[in-house]
Design a protein around this motif. Structure first.
Motif, mmCIF file in Angstrom:
data_model
loop_
_atom_site.group_PDB
_atom_site.id
_atom_site.type_symbol
_atom_site.label_atom_id
_atom_site.label_comp_id
_atom_site.label_asym_id
_atom_site.label_seq_id
_atom_site.Cartn_x
_atom_site.Cartn_y
_atom_site.Cartn_z
ATOM 1 N N PHE A 1 71.758 39.461 14.709
ATOM 2 C CA PHE A 1 70.811 39.771 14.087
ATOM 3 C C PHE A 1 70.694 40.188 12.694
ATOM 4 C CE2 PHE A 1 69.528 39.358 18.747
ATOM 5 C CZ PHE A 1 68.284 38.457 18.654
ATOM 6 N N TYR B 1 69.210 42.557 23.300
ATOM 7 C CA TYR B 1 69.707 41.179 22.748
ATOM 8 C C TYR B 1 70.840 41.486 21.682
ATOM 9 C CZ TYR B 1 64.586 40.258 23.678
ATOM 10 O OH TYR B 1 63.480 40.141 24.303
ATOM 11 N N ILE C 1 72.852 38.626 20.361
ATOM 12 C CA ILE C 1 72.926 37.354 19.788
ATOM 13 C C ILE C 1 71.680 36.697 19.661
ATOM 14 C CG2 ILE C 1 74.314 35.356 19.547
ATOM 15 C CD1 ILE C 1 76.436 36.555 21.181
ATOM 16 N N GLN D 1 65.844 31.551 17.409
ATOM 17 C CA GLN D 1 65.799 32.515 16.606
ATOM 18 C C GLN D 1 66.548 32.497 15.270
ATOM 19 O OE1 GLN D 1 66.897 35.604 19.409
ATOM 20 N NE2 GLN D 1 64.985 35.635 20.331
ATOM 21 N N GLY E 1 61.488 30.557 27.079
ATOM 22 C CA GLY E 1 62.605 30.624 27.795
ATOM 23 C C GLY E 1 63.616 30.312 26.637
ATOM 24 N N THR E 2 63.242 30.160 25.437
ATOM 25 C CA THR E 2 64.504 29.929 24.383
ATOM 26 C C THR E 2 64.575 31.152 23.542
ATOM 27 O OG1 THR E 2 62.564 28.998 23.168
ATOM 28 C CG2 THR E 2 64.197 27.454 24.151
ATOM 29 N N GLY E 3 63.578 32.196 23.676
ATOM 30 C CA GLY E 3 63.629 33.193 22.735
ATOM 31 C C GLY E 3 62.529 33.147 21.772
ATOM 32 N N LYS E 4 61.715 32.204 21.894
ATOM 33 C CA LYS E 4 60.928 31.828 20.686
ATOM 34 C C LYS E 4 59.845 33.033 20.554
ATOM 35 C CE LYS E 4 57.271 29.494 23.482
ATOM 36 N NZ LYS E 4 56.209 30.393 23.652
ATOM 37 N N THR E 5 59.550 33.712 21.258
ATOM 38 C CA THR E 5 58.478 34.983 20.787
ATOM 39 C C THR E 5 59.105 35.829 19.919
ATOM 40 O OG1 THR E 5 57.761 34.898 23.213
ATOM 41 C CG2 THR E 5 56.953 36.688 21.819
ATOM 42 N N ASP F 1 56.759 35.183 31.435
ATOM 43 C CA ASP F 1 58.201 35.697 31.428
ATOM 44 C C ASP F 1 58.721 36.781 32.390
ATOM 45 O OD1 ASP F 1 61.038 35.834 30.550
ATOM 46 O OD2 ASP F 1 60.328 37.506 29.025
ATOM 47 N N ARG G 1 66.220 31.856 32.580
ATOM 48 C CA ARG G 1 65.855 32.130 31.477
ATOM 49 C C ARG G 1 67.205 32.887 30.646
ATOM 50 N NH1 ARG G 1 59.876 33.581 30.461
ATOM 51 N NH2 ARG G 1 60.276 31.893 28.878
HETATM 52 P P1 AMP Z 1 60.587 33.642 25.386
HETATM 53 O O1 AMP Z 1 61.317 32.069 25.144
HETATM 54 O O2 AMP Z 1 60.105 34.253 24.088
HETATM 55 O O3 AMP Z 1 59.620 33.648 26.334
HETATM 56 O O4 AMP Z 1 61.819 34.591 25.954
HETATM 57 C C1 AMP Z 1 62.610 34.355 27.110
HETATM 58 C C2 AMP Z 1 63.279 35.537 27.421
HETATM 59 O O5 AMP Z 1 64.722 35.501 26.450
HETATM 60 C C3 AMP Z 1 62.684 36.752 27.472
HETATM 61 O O6 AMP Z 1 62.900 37.405 28.619
HETATM 62 C C4 AMP Z 1 63.228 37.643 26.227
HETATM 63 O O7 AMP Z 1 63.307 38.977 26.299
HETATM 64 C C5 AMP Z 1 64.651 36.971 26.160
HETATM 65 N N1 AMP Z 1 65.298 36.979 24.867
HETATM 66 C C6 AMP Z 1 64.738 36.680 23.692
HETATM 67 N N2 AMP Z 1 65.720 36.771 22.646
HETATM 68 C C7 AMP Z 1 66.833 37.189 23.155
HETATM 69 C C8 AMP Z 1 67.986 37.164 22.921
HETATM 70 N N3 AMP Z 1 68.466 37.034 21.494
HETATM 71 N N4 AMP Z 1 69.080 37.426 23.709
HETATM 72 C C9 AMP Z 1 68.805 37.752 25.016
HETATM 73 N N5 AMP Z 1 67.675 37.509 25.344
HETATM 74 C C10 AMP Z 1 66.801 37.401 24.580
#
Ligand code: AMP
Length: 435
Positions: free
Chosen positions: A3, A21, A23, A28, A48-52, A310, A338
């Motif tokens: 990060f 997190y 990596i 991201q 589920g991809t960590g898009k938020t 989520d 996820r």
């Molecule tokens: P999202 O796609 O934003 O709904 O995120 C999906 C899930 O991934 C959520 O539970 C986040 O907390 C988790 N997440 C987001 N970024 C990471 C990361 N870099 N490493 C591990 N988990 C993550």
């Protein structure tokens, strides 16, 4: 890649580390540097991809860099629009978590809850708003909030916003924002409607794509039970009970269906609650909380209500009804498996849904693995030459689909269509669910 290498500040790195997190996910890695550089982005990424975090982290950083903390009441400079209340609340929670060490303020503005508190909070001022479009417009009309200083706009799950008919609201909101701003649009699918919206809202955007629109995570094990409609509930209860599943998200098509199935599961001795758009926001939050904390083991939900949820480490998702829109299948089963965890996604499919299944598998470009022994007579879900729009089906007169006697039916043995769905009884279900 870390990060830190993405250019995030210490305050955000600490918060990210606290979330566990280490990596950055692919979306991201691509989105954070672009957003930090001020680019407009068209991102194809599903939940589920960590898009938020991919948009929330750079949004917080950019706003914090330019904020004048000496100003008492600051204008709104970050706006995140989401299709559903639940997603807005979830994004808001993420903003709070990631922005823990950054003195920016955020509000969440969604329908279904009292306006009074929101009015007071908006009038007090905040740096970031996470909102569903309709309620935000109400507040704009009441002059509770001014959006003319928004620097960064994020449209989250824009495809679903279009599906839900928010386009007029979005257009009206756009008219209230400054022309010079950074705009980032996230959509699980980049279909034509999204392209048109992107062309209207984004300025020379960079495209980011992390998953094909028809891709599902490979951490998810999919299973399809071909069964007649009347056995779906029995199979579901049996799967949950015999496997002692503790957390199952069950998707149904209608609000009424959600309530009915929840009651039926309760009579089967399974703790269940329902989540759908007819419930008050309070009831929806309560249902979600009960599910997340393990008070109930089953959440029966409609697509609208469950979009973008989520729930950490959700192990099981069941499609009690197959979605009519193929993309929804990808979203639904994306609730499990996820962020690298494994999950199981089960679809209970009856002959009425054969056409949806054919469309879905065409969309996925693969077959969903069938469970050979469902505990009931094997039935066929094959659709041959699904009739084109307005073309009557000459063979059966059935406009929707017809069974193909020649193709291999689902299950072990071949049955003639006359025997479709003859129940094999409970004993078989017990066998199948031990798998
Ligand atoms: P999202 O796609 O934003 O709904 O995120 C999906 C899930 O991934 C959520 O539970 C986040 O907390 C988790 N997440 C987001 N970024 C990471 C990361 N870099 N490493 C591990 N988990 C993550």
């Amino acid at each position: 890649m870390s990060f830190k290498q993405l250019g995030l500040t210490e305050a955000l790195l600490t918060a990210v580390a606290e979330q566990g997190y280490s990596i950055p996910t692919p979306v991201q890695q691509q989105t954070i540097p672009l957003m930090l550089s001020g680019k407009d982005i068209l991102a194809g990424a599903q939940t589920g991809t960590g898009k938020t975090a991919s948009f929330a982290l750079p949004l917080l950083q950019r706003l914090a860099e330019e904020v004048d903390f000496s100003q008492g009441s600051r204008p709104v400079r970050g706006l995140i629009l989401t299709p559903t209340r639940e997603l807005a609340l979830q994004v808001f929670d993420s903003i709070k978590a990631y922005g823990k060490y950054i003195p920016l303020t955020a509000e969440v503005i969604v329908g279904g809850v009292s306006v009074g508190m929101q009015t007071r909070n908006l009038r007090r001022g905040c740096d970031i708003i996470v909102a569903t479009p309709g309620r935000l417009l109400d507040h704009v009309q009441q002059r509770n909030v001014n959006l003319s200083k928004v620097d960064i706009l994020v449209l989250d799950e824009a495809d679903r916003m279009l599906d839900m008919g928010f386009l007029p609201d979005i257009k009206r909101l756009m008219g209230l924002l400054p022309k010079r701003r950074q705009t980032v649009l996230f959509s699980a699918t980049i279909a034509n409607g999204i392209k048109t919206l992107a062309a209207a809202l984004l300025n020379n955007p960079t495209e980011v794509s992390v998953a094909r629109q028809n891709a599902t995570a490979d951490t998810i094990t999919e299973q399809l039970y071909a069964i007649n409609k009347e056995y779906k509930r029995e199979v579901l209860s049996y799967l949950i009970g015999s496997n002692n599943w503790q957390q199952v998200l069950v998707f149904v098509r209608t609000k009424h269906g959600a309530d009915r199935l929840q009651k039926q599961l309760m009579t089967d001795g399974i703790r269940a609650t329902a989540l759908h758009g007819d419930k008050t926001q309070g009831a929806r939050n309560k249902a979600l909380e009960a599910f997340k904390t393990g008070k109930v083991s089953v959440l029966v939900a409609t697509d609208i209500a469950a979009r973008g949820l989520d729930i950490e480490d959700l192990p099981h998702v069941v499609n009690f009804d197959l979605p009519q829109v193929p993309e929804d299948y990808v979203h639904r089963i994306g609730r499990t498996g996820r962020a690298g965890a494994t999950g199981v996604a089960i679809s209970l499919v009856c002959p009425d849904e054969a056409r949806y299944l054919a469309e879905l598998e065409k969309f996925l470009k693969r077959q969903i693995p069938r469970v050979a022994d469902t505990g009931h007579e094997p039935i066929s879900l094959n659709v041959v030459d699904a009739p084109k729009k307005n073309a009557p089906n000459k063979t059966t007169g059935n406009k929707d689909f017809r069974h193909n006697k020649k193709t291999q039916p689902v299950g072990k043995s071949s049955k003639s269509p006359d025997n479709l769905g003859k129940p094999a009884g409970r004993r078989g279900a017990a066998r199948s669910s031990k798998r």
